[in-house]
Design a protein around this motif. Sequence first.
Motif, PDB file in Angstrom:
ATOM      1  N   UNK A 200     -60.934 -25.198  40.270  1.00 21.43           N
ATOM      2  CA  UNK A 200     -62.281 -25.366  39.889  1.00 21.43           C
ATOM      3  C   UNK A 200     -62.568 -23.715  39.678  1.00 21.43           C
ATOM      4  N   UNK A 201     -62.399 -23.178  40.523  1.00 20.02           N
ATOM      5  CA  UNK A 201     -63.008 -21.691  40.713  1.00 20.02           C
ATOM      6  C   UNK A 201     -62.295 -21.326  38.942  1.00 20.02           C
ATOM      7  N   UNK A 202     -60.903 -20.782  38.663  1.00 18.49           N
ATOM      8  CA  UNK A 202     -60.214 -20.848  37.246  1.00 18.49           C
ATOM      9  C   UNK A 202     -61.063 -20.748  36.894  1.00 18.49           C
ATOM     10  N   UNK A 203     -61.757 -22.917  36.064  1.00 18.97           N
ATOM     11  CA  UNK A 203     -62.427 -22.825  35.007  1.00 18.97           C
ATOM     12  C   UNK A 203     -63.725 -22.410  35.028  1.00 18.97           C
ATOM     13  N   UNK A 204     -64.232 -21.810  36.180  1.00 18.16           N
ATOM     14  CA  UNK A 204     -65.709 -21.256  36.314  1.00 18.16           C
ATOM     15  C   UNK A 204     -65.610 -20.187  35.737  1.00 18.16           C
ATOM     16  N   UNK A 205     -64.678 -19.398  35.588  1.00 16.23           N
ATOM     17  CA  UNK A 205     -64.410 -18.224  35.384  1.00 16.23           C
ATOM     18  C   UNK A 205     -64.005 -18.182  33.515  1.00 16.23           C
ATOM     19  N   UNK A 206     -65.346 -18.444  33.075  1.00 20.02           N
ATOM     20  CA  UNK A 206     -64.870 -19.366  31.668  1.00 20.02           C
ATOM     21  C   UNK A 206     -64.529 -18.064  30.245  1.00 20.02           C
ATOM     22  N   UNK A 207     -65.538 -16.667  30.823  1.00 16.15           N
ATOM     23  CA  UNK A 207     -65.384 -15.757  29.406  1.00 16.15           C
ATOM     24  C   UNK A 207     -64.694 -14.555  30.999  1.00 16.15           C
ATOM     25  N   UNK A 208     -63.092 -14.977  31.312  1.00 10.81           N
ATOM     26  CA  UNK A 208     -62.482 -13.224  32.031  1.00 10.81           C
ATOM     27  C   UNK A 208     -60.837 -14.775  32.035  1.00 10.81           C
ATOM     28  N   UNK A 209     -59.799 -14.088  31.782  1.00  3.61           N
ATOM     29  CA  UNK A 209     -58.731 -14.728  32.275  1.00  3.61           C
ATOM     30  C   UNK A 209     -58.592 -14.812  33.164  1.00  3.61           C
ATOM     31  N   UNK A 210     -57.573 -15.220  33.365  1.00  4.43           N
ATOM     32  CA  UNK A 210     -56.999 -15.317  35.127  1.00  4.43           C
ATOM     33  C   UNK A 210     -56.047 -16.594  34.990  1.00  4.43           C
ATOM     34  N   UNK A 211     -55.257 -16.339  36.260  1.00  7.25           N
ATOM     35  CA  UNK A 211     -54.155 -17.059  36.649  1.00  7.25           C
ATOM     36  C   UNK A 211     -53.826 -17.444  38.202  1.00  7.25           C
TER      37      UNK A 211
END
Length: 280
Positions: free
Chosen positions: A109-120
Amino acid sequence: MAPTPLGEYLRARRAQVSPGDAGLPAGSRRRVAGLRREEVALLAGMSADYYVRLEQGRERNPSVQVLDALADVLRLDHDARDHLLRLAGAVPRRRRSGSRERVDPQLRMLLDAWAGQPAIVLGRAYDVLAANALGGALLDLLPAGVNLLERVFCDPAARSFYADWDAAARDATAGFRLRHGEAPDDPRVRAVLDDVRERSPEFARLWARHDARGKAAGTKRLVHPAVGELDLRMETFDVRSAPGQELVVYHAEPGSDTARNLALLGTLAADATREWLSRS
């Protein structure tokens, strides 16, 4: 007696410390590029015989004080020192795990909350376990089961994707060495190591250096095939709820060309997703 991982590491690291680095005269009749065994022993305050036993695997229980002294002589940074302690059994290793790694739902859920930042999220063997939409678009994670070590060394496209491929290769190898030291008997870690070492002579050469360091905050320059150059700041965080997993977040300087290219990449990814959904 066969050399131990600790002995192999000590031998590899002393070969990479020059006499000048250690404050010793280089001389003109040296047969080794790095330090001699007796020089390491002298600088670390121990007998040459004891140090030889460490390298040969005949001494397996050095004290933390001895290891700290060797770390200083061999000019090891924090990550490399921890790796040395782990090889010597002074720091517990993670238990062997044959189970499939999973990502905590809250982290997803945290990953998806950073819509403007690539995260893996990376697993213990550099498998990409999860990514947000922009992270997937950045690293082209459409195929299932992408492994970043395999991507760097075995995917020809990586040579153009990483603006400085040599640096990316060194960092990936050193990071994987640290993971391997934490869990050398982990089946997935061993499988990835054996596969990439067999397929890539460049990886095998870098692996033999025994460099060990984790991912550090810094700038990554990537050349994405859809949007061009991206200068991204990378931050890495250990996942406390799942030892061995790392959260990697990329971000761009606000108002920069990279920020605009990243926004364009997000739009392209969203359009591709909508098109795929309309066909399914």
